[in-house]
Design a protein around this motif. Sequence first.
Motif, short mmCIF file in Angstrom:
data_model
loop_
_atom_site.label_atom_id
_atom_site.label_comp_id
_atom_site.label_asym_id
_atom_site.label_seq_id
_atom_site.Cartn_x
_atom_site.Cartn_y
_atom_site.Cartn_z
N HIS A 164 0.82 -1.21 0.00
CA HIS A 164 0.00 0.00 0.00
C HIS A 164 0.85 1.26 0.00
N MET A 165 2.04 1.17 0.59
CA MET A 165 2.87 2.36 0.74
C MET A 165 3.71 2.70 -0.49
N VAL A 166 3.66 1.81 -1.49
CA VAL A 166 4.41 2.12 -2.71
C VAL A 166 3.77 3.36 -3.35
N PRO A 167 4.56 4.41 -3.62
CA PRO A 167 3.98 5.66 -4.10
C PRO A 167 3.25 5.48 -5.44
N ARG A 168 2.18 6.23 -5.58
CA ARG A 168 1.34 6.14 -6.76
C ARG A 168 2.11 6.51 -8.03
N ASP A 169 2.93 7.56 -7.94
CA ASP A 169 3.63 8.01 -9.17
C ASP A 169 4.59 6.96 -9.71
N GLN A 170 5.11 6.13 -8.80
CA GLN A 170 6.00 5.05 -9.27
C GLN A 170 5.24 4.13 -10.23
N ARG A 171 4.04 3.75 -9.77
CA ARG A 171 3.24 2.85 -10.62
C ARG A 171 2.83 3.54 -11.90
N GLU A 172 2.38 4.80 -11.73
CA GLU A 172 1.86 5.49 -12.91
C GLU A 172 2.94 5.69 -13.95
N VAL B 230 6.31 -2.66 -7.64
CA VAL B 230 5.70 -2.85 -6.32
C VAL B 230 6.56 -3.75 -5.43
N LEU B 231 6.88 -4.93 -5.95
CA LEU B 231 7.61 -5.87 -5.11
C LEU B 231 8.99 -5.36 -4.70
N PRO B 232 9.80 -4.84 -5.66
CA PRO B 232 11.11 -4.32 -5.23
C PRO B 232 10.98 -3.19 -4.21
N TYR B 233 9.98 -2.34 -4.42
CA TYR B 233 9.84 -1.20 -3.51
C TYR B 233 9.40 -1.65 -2.13
N ALA B 234 8.53 -2.67 -2.11
CA ALA B 234 7.95 -3.08 -0.84
C ALA B 234 8.75 -4.18 -0.15
N ARG B 235 9.90 -4.57 -0.72
CA ARG B 235 10.54 -5.78 -0.21
C ARG B 235 10.97 -5.65 1.25
N GLY B 236 11.31 -4.45 1.66
CA GLY B 236 11.68 -4.26 3.07
C GLY B 236 10.53 -4.65 3.99
N GLY B 237 9.35 -4.16 3.68
CA GLY B 237 8.18 -4.47 4.50
C GLY B 237 7.81 -5.93 4.42
N ILE B 238 7.93 -6.48 3.21
CA ILE B 238 7.61 -7.91 3.05
C ILE B 238 8.54 -8.74 3.91
N MET C 51 5.29 3.71 -14.54
CA MET C 51 5.46 2.42 -15.18
C MET C 51 4.33 2.17 -16.19
N TYR C 52 3.11 2.48 -15.74
CA TYR C 52 2.00 2.30 -16.68
C TYR C 52 2.19 3.18 -17.90
N ALA C 53 2.71 4.39 -17.69
CA ALA C 53 2.92 5.33 -18.79
C ALA C 53 3.90 4.76 -19.81
N LEU C 54 4.78 3.90 -19.33
CA LEU C 54 5.74 3.29 -20.25
C LEU C 54 5.13 2.10 -20.99
N GLY C 55 3.86 1.81 -20.66
CA GLY C 55 3.18 0.73 -21.36
C GLY C 55 3.28 -0.61 -20.68
N ALA C 56 3.61 -0.61 -19.37
CA ALA C 56 3.75 -1.88 -18.66
C ALA C 56 2.37 -2.48 -18.34
N THR C 57 2.31 -3.82 -18.29
CA THR C 57 1.08 -4.47 -17.85
C THR C 57 1.03 -4.44 -16.34
N ARG C 58 -0.13 -4.85 -15.81
CA ARG C 58 -0.30 -4.84 -14.37
C ARG C 58 0.74 -5.74 -13.68
N TRP C 59 0.91 -6.92 -14.24
CA TRP C 59 1.84 -7.88 -13.67
C TRP C 59 3.27 -7.32 -13.69
N GLU C 60 3.60 -6.63 -14.79
CA GLU C 60 4.94 -6.04 -14.87
C GLU C 60 5.12 -4.96 -13.81
N VAL C 61 4.05 -4.21 -13.56
CA VAL C 61 4.14 -3.18 -12.52
C VAL C 61 4.38 -3.82 -11.16
#
Lengths: 314, 351
Positions: free
Chosen positions: A190-198, A215-223, A200-210
């Motif tokens: 949840h804490m992964v910033p929105r602009d990071q995802r956006e 998401v996973l690399p950014y959140a790995r500390g919490g995970i 990625m989407y702007a570059l044409g990434a699919t949801r899974w790629e995002v």
Amino acid sequence: MRSRIYGKLGDRAFTALLVVLGLAVMLVAVLLAWELASGGAEAFRTFGFWGFASGSAWNAVAEQFGAWPFLLGTLITSAVALALAFLPALAAAIAIAEYAPRWLAEVVAYLIDLLAALPSVVYGLWGIFVLVPLVRDRIEQPLFLWSAEHAPALMGVLGPPTGIGMLSAVLVLALMIVPYASSLARDAIHMVPRDQREAMYALGATRWEVVRRVVLPYARGGIFAGVVLALARAIGETMAVTMLIGNSGQLPYSVFGPAATMASLIANEFAEAEGGLQLSSLLAVGFLLLLLSLAVNLIADFILRRMSVGEGRK
Amino acid sequence: MKKPILTALALTLGLALAQSVTLNGAGATFPYPLYAKYFDVYHELTGVRVNYQSIGSGGGIRQLFSGTVHFGASDAPLSDAKLAEFEKKFGTPAIHVPTALGAVVPTYYLPGVTQPIRFSGSVLADIFLGKIKKWNDPALAALNPGVKLPPLPITVVRRSDGSGTTYIWTEYLAKVSPEWKAKVGVGKSVAWPTGLGGKGNEGVAGLVRQTPGAIGYNELIYALQNQIAYGAVQNRAGKFVLANLASVRAAADLADFPADTRVSITDTPAPEGYPIASFTWILVHRDLDKNRAVKSAAEAQALAALLDWIVHDGQRYNEALHYAALPEVAVRATEANLNSLRYRGQPVLPK
């Protein structure tokens, strides 16, 4: 500037209160370790620290005590439970945070959190009455019979297919720690910033790629923090494990056969230990358990520091 | 208006404090339902309140040694070494007061077998040593003519926690099997050669009932209350005896009863006696002033009176709760022991 802000009486009193409370917590931890160590001193003196930690006999009649079977049991059950729980927990976290519609996500999140609130004796009862017969009839006996026919060498590894033992204990333990790993992972995602995802989407990434690249690399500390919490919980879990593991410290362990952990040993023997070397050995096991938890936390902290994203934050 | 109420309050409070003695005890879980009944009835009779914590025999002995309770309770008598330690620490011996008798029965789950299975001591020992592995073993078949024993593997279930029940069970096995005595020995928790461990009576019973072909051991009361099948055991006279109140009581009716009541009645010579039975005891200091918890002569007298009541009038509550009552010989021996209780040199029980 600083001194003026903190100079107010109320602030100073509050600071003092916080310091005292903080120190009290530390003091309790130190006292706890001290009590266990001094209580176990007789056992450590008699068998030597390493002798006690690596001894594999636990015989109250002959006054021969060694913690190795229980240390091993704790390590195996918690590591395997964590391995089993990790992917489902992560998957649930991703599903809740990224994929599921909001109403469904809330329901699922609530149910997973509920798993953490169940008392462990309830897990134990459920294990005895539901899981054990299932595991025995659907997994252990078919596998055992198959190995008896096709691979007799495996039979020793599998052990007696009675349902009570390592396998059932590990399965219940895995279930118990899923919510710990899952809810921390969920928060981190949840804490992964929105602009990071956006971006990625702007570059044409699919949801899974995002999910995979951002998401996973950014959140790995919490995970990972969730994993550590889950592991600590698994190491210390007592009641459910005691009810399901079969409580036998006889090495070698087998997959289906009975085993024992440090926590289950203490829960079993403490009430009737009359004092002397047996009581001291139980306290010494408690001290080893404390050391093990400390080691896990230190290693986790070390890894956490290296894993965190950004300029050494978190 | 306010004053008389306060005075009345102070008066009743003062009276209550003067009259009510509270005794604290801790120990065995096995006799707990019985003790709860005793102490409840005794409180109604005399106003003496007894707090009993069923924390296990070992815990009870630990508390008695640290002087935090008036009495301890244990399913196993103090060993000679422990007794010597007690005497050395307090300068007074520990007195064993038997209160009831319990039995341990072999419980099992054999689908399709309805009549009680017969066991002998050596067969039970061999099963728990892991030497007899199947229910249709010739040794078991020879004891049970006419019973169709299934070819199931035997799953041994035993207590994982330290327990007086285990003490009685292993003590019996050690008496009837030299191999058991040499390899495993006697204790509240032993290094079991085989089997699964369940925590508590309910843990063992749960595993036994869940596992076809399982054999475990439970207190008779627990097996009765939960309707678990249990077997008959051959006693020293060669008779197969099912445990019940009569056969358990018969087991304790020994001709030469020791004065300190620390007697093992497993493998009893009594011809009608069930061979796996035991007393359960309450432990007190003989010189009660040596126990820090006993703070006054009144407390010492209350404690002695309570024990005296338990071994006499209290016994009538035993059988309703499935505990066998003390045989006459045990009551006689205990009377002498209770008369030796003292507080600062003065006997505490009126003659």
